[in-house]
Write a protein that holds these residues in place. Structure first.
Motif, short mmCIF file in Angstrom:
data_model
loop_
_atom_site.label_atom_id
_atom_site.label_comp_id
_atom_site.label_asym_id
_atom_site.label_seq_id
_atom_site.Cartn_x
_atom_site.Cartn_y
_atom_site.Cartn_z
N ASP A 1 15.14 -15.86 -9.83
CA ASP A 1 13.69 -15.68 -9.90
C ASP A 1 13.24 -14.25 -9.63
OD1 ASP A 1 12.94 -18.39 -10.45
OD2 ASP A 1 13.43 -18.89 -8.38
N VAL A 2 14.11 -13.44 -9.05
CA VAL A 2 13.76 -12.06 -8.72
C VAL A 2 14.02 -11.16 -9.92
CG1 VAL A 2 14.30 -10.08 -7.25
CG2 VAL A 2 14.17 -12.37 -6.26
N GLN A 3 12.95 -10.49 -10.39
CA GLN A 3 13.08 -9.59 -11.53
C GLN A 3 13.37 -8.16 -11.09
OE1 GLN A 3 13.58 -11.77 -14.19
NE2 GLN A 3 12.50 -10.22 -15.36
N ASN A 4 12.65 -7.69 -10.06
CA ASN A 4 12.81 -6.31 -9.61
C ASN A 4 12.65 -6.21 -8.10
OD1 ASN A 4 12.88 -4.80 -12.29
ND2 ASN A 4 10.92 -5.86 -12.49
N VAL A 5 13.38 -5.29 -7.50
CA VAL A 5 13.25 -5.00 -6.08
C VAL A 5 12.99 -3.50 -5.92
CG1 VAL A 5 14.34 -5.06 -3.80
CG2 VAL A 5 14.84 -6.85 -5.48
N TYR A 6 11.95 -3.16 -5.16
CA TYR A 6 11.61 -1.75 -4.93
C TYR A 6 11.67 -1.49 -3.42
CZ TYR A 6 9.59 -2.56 -9.56
OH TYR A 6 9.40 -2.92 -10.87
N TYR B 1 0.82 -1.22 0.00
CA TYR B 1 0.00 0.00 0.00
C TYR B 1 0.86 1.27 0.00
CZ TYR B 1 0.89 1.10 4.93
OH TYR B 1 1.48 1.45 6.10
N LEU B 2 2.14 1.13 0.32
CA LEU B 2 3.05 2.28 0.34
C LEU B 2 3.57 2.62 -1.06
CD1 LEU B 2 5.13 1.24 3.48
CD2 LEU B 2 3.47 3.12 3.36
N PHE B 3 3.21 1.80 -2.05
CA PHE B 3 3.69 1.99 -3.42
C PHE B 3 2.51 2.11 -4.38
CE2 PHE B 3 6.93 -0.19 -1.06
CZ PHE B 3 8.15 0.22 -1.57
N SER B 4 2.73 2.78 -5.49
CA SER B 4 1.74 2.83 -6.56
C SER B 4 2.43 2.58 -7.89
CB SER B 4 1.02 4.19 -6.59
OG SER B 4 1.95 5.24 -6.79
N ARG B 5 1.66 2.19 -8.89
CA ARG B 5 2.22 1.90 -10.21
C ARG B 5 2.47 3.20 -10.96
NH1 ARG B 5 4.67 -2.57 -11.29
NH2 ARG B 5 3.55 -3.55 -13.01
N LYS B 6 3.68 3.36 -11.46
CA LYS B 6 4.06 4.54 -12.22
C LYS B 6 4.87 4.13 -13.45
CE LYS B 6 2.67 8.13 -9.66
NZ LYS B 6 1.85 9.24 -10.19
N GLY B 7 4.84 4.99 -14.46
CA GLY B 7 5.69 4.80 -15.62
C GLY B 7 6.97 5.57 -15.44
N VAL B 8 8.10 4.94 -15.76
CA VAL B 8 9.40 5.61 -15.65
C VAL B 8 10.19 5.40 -16.94
CG1 VAL B 8 11.63 5.66 -14.46
CG2 VAL B 8 9.53 5.40 -13.14
N VAL B 9 10.59 6.50 -17.55
CA VAL B 9 11.43 6.44 -18.75
C VAL B 9 12.77 7.09 -18.41
CG1 VAL B 9 11.65 7.04 -21.19
CG2 VAL B 9 9.38 6.66 -20.21
N ILE B 10 13.86 6.40 -18.73
CA ILE B 10 15.20 6.93 -18.49
C ILE B 10 15.77 7.44 -19.81
CG2 ILE B 10 17.53 6.42 -17.69
CD1 ILE B 10 15.40 6.35 -15.50
N VAL C 1 7.07 0.11 -16.31
CA VAL C 1 6.07 0.36 -15.27
C VAL C 1 6.65 -0.21 -13.97
CG1 VAL C 1 3.75 -0.15 -14.44
CG2 VAL C 1 4.12 0.30 -16.87
N VAL C 2 6.74 0.64 -12.95
CA VAL C 2 7.40 0.26 -11.71
C VAL C 2 6.48 0.51 -10.52
CG1 VAL C 2 9.63 0.89 -12.71
CG2 VAL C 2 8.42 2.53 -11.25
N PHE C 3 6.91 0.04 -9.35
CA PHE C 3 6.23 0.36 -8.10
C PHE C 3 6.97 1.55 -7.49
CE2 PHE C 3 4.77 -3.95 -8.72
CZ PHE C 3 3.45 -3.88 -8.29
N TRP C 4 6.26 2.67 -7.33
CA TRP C 4 6.86 3.93 -6.89
C TRP C 4 6.43 4.23 -5.46
CZ3 TRP C 4 10.45 6.48 -9.62
CH2 TRP C 4 10.79 7.78 -9.21
N PRO C 5 7.39 4.50 -4.56
CA PRO C 5 7.02 4.75 -3.15
C PRO C 5 6.34 6.10 -2.96
CG PRO C 5 9.38 5.09 -3.47
CD PRO C 5 8.85 4.53 -4.76
N ALA C 6 5.28 6.12 -2.16
CA ALA C 6 4.56 7.36 -1.88
C ALA C 6 5.40 8.27 -0.99
CB ALA C 6 3.23 7.06 -1.21
N THR C 7 6.12 7.67 -0.04
CA THR C 7 7.03 8.42 0.83
C THR C 7 8.33 7.64 0.94
OG1 THR C 7 6.17 7.30 2.81
CG2 THR C 7 5.16 9.41 2.22
#
Length: 251
Positions: free
Chosen positions: A230-235, A133-142, A200-206
């Motif tokens: 097996d781990v693709q991403n860590v947020y 619940y502390l994260f939301s889905r966001k788009g990130v382009v580098i 598309v990533v999980f973005w922390p609200a705080t």
């Protein structure tokens, strides 16, 4: 340092780099295969696959490997695995929230790897929902800085849904709603601006500010988690100042 010791140290460092590179290649190829299975093998009609292929190419994954992954995923070639996405949640040192995104064909192995990484690195796993619940889905382009500037990037993405452009030092980070990722990426392409990745990533609200020791501990946990195939991403919802990161690089 003697010649032999220097050679041994260099050999060890190269082995570590090569191992991480090999794991990165495997994870990028897995992303391509799953994207092709989910939305088909046509890059023009499957934006998720397009971005997965783009990211693999930018990371120097051989084109033959990418093409075979597309064929396996789309059913044109045998041998594809049945991957499942699983999210694990937990806490690192200092109460930093951690989300672990797995893409696996073996749930028991993935769960074991994640549990061991948390346990051995000062963290603990948490119940589903207690961290997400502390994260939301966001788009990130580098976007690499070469050939462009912050104003040009902002101008290109503003009407497409770009919310924020952040200077990361060697690149710009463009943040958007998850649903605006493809329009933002397309707007950059239309403006002739190159990009390195679009996800598309999980973005922390705080975020929790950490000192050198806190950063060292959370990065050690993230490294351990990412070491699993097996781990693709860590947020994680931590933030470290430039001074803290500079001190870590000196270690």
């Amino acid at each position: 340092m003697s010649g032999h010791s220097k050679w041994a140290t260099t050999k060890h460092k190269k082995a570590v780099v090569d191992a991480k590179r090999s794991k990165l290649f495997a994870k990028l190829i897995k992303n391509v295969e799953v994207a092709a299975r989910t939305g088909g093998g046509d890059l023009a009609g499957n934006p998720t696959l397009f971005d997965a292929v783009q990211k693999a190419k930018k990371s120097s994954v051989p084109i033959d490997n990418i093409n075979r992954a597309v064929k396996r995923g789309s059913g044109q070639e045998a041998g594809g695995a049945d991957y499942t996405t699983i999210m694990y949640e937990g806490y690192g040192a200092g109460g930093v929230a951690v989300l672990v995104e797995c893409l696996t064909d073996n749930r028991n192995r993935a769960a074991s790897d994640v549990r061991v990484a948390f346990t051995r690195n000062g963290g603990q796993m948490a119940d589903p929902g207690s961290v997400s619940y502390l994260f939301s889905r966001k788009g990130v382009v580098i976007v690499p800085k070469e050939g462009t500037d912050e104003d040009a990037v902002m101008e290109a993405v503003l009407e497409a849904g770009g919310e924020e452009v952040t200077d990361l030092g060697e690149a710009f980070e463009v943040l958007s709603e998850a649903t605006d990722l493809v329009p933002v990426r397309t707007a950059l392409q239309d403006a002739g601006i190159e990009y390195d990745s679009a996800d598309v990533v999980f973005w922390p609200a705080t975020q929790i500010q950490v000192d050198v020791e806190g950063a060292r501990k959370i990065l050690r946990l993230i490294d351990a988690l990412e070491d699993s195939d097996d781990v693709q991403n860590v947020y994680a919802n931590f933030d470290a100042s430039d001074e803290v990161m500079a001190q870590l690089e000196e270690d």
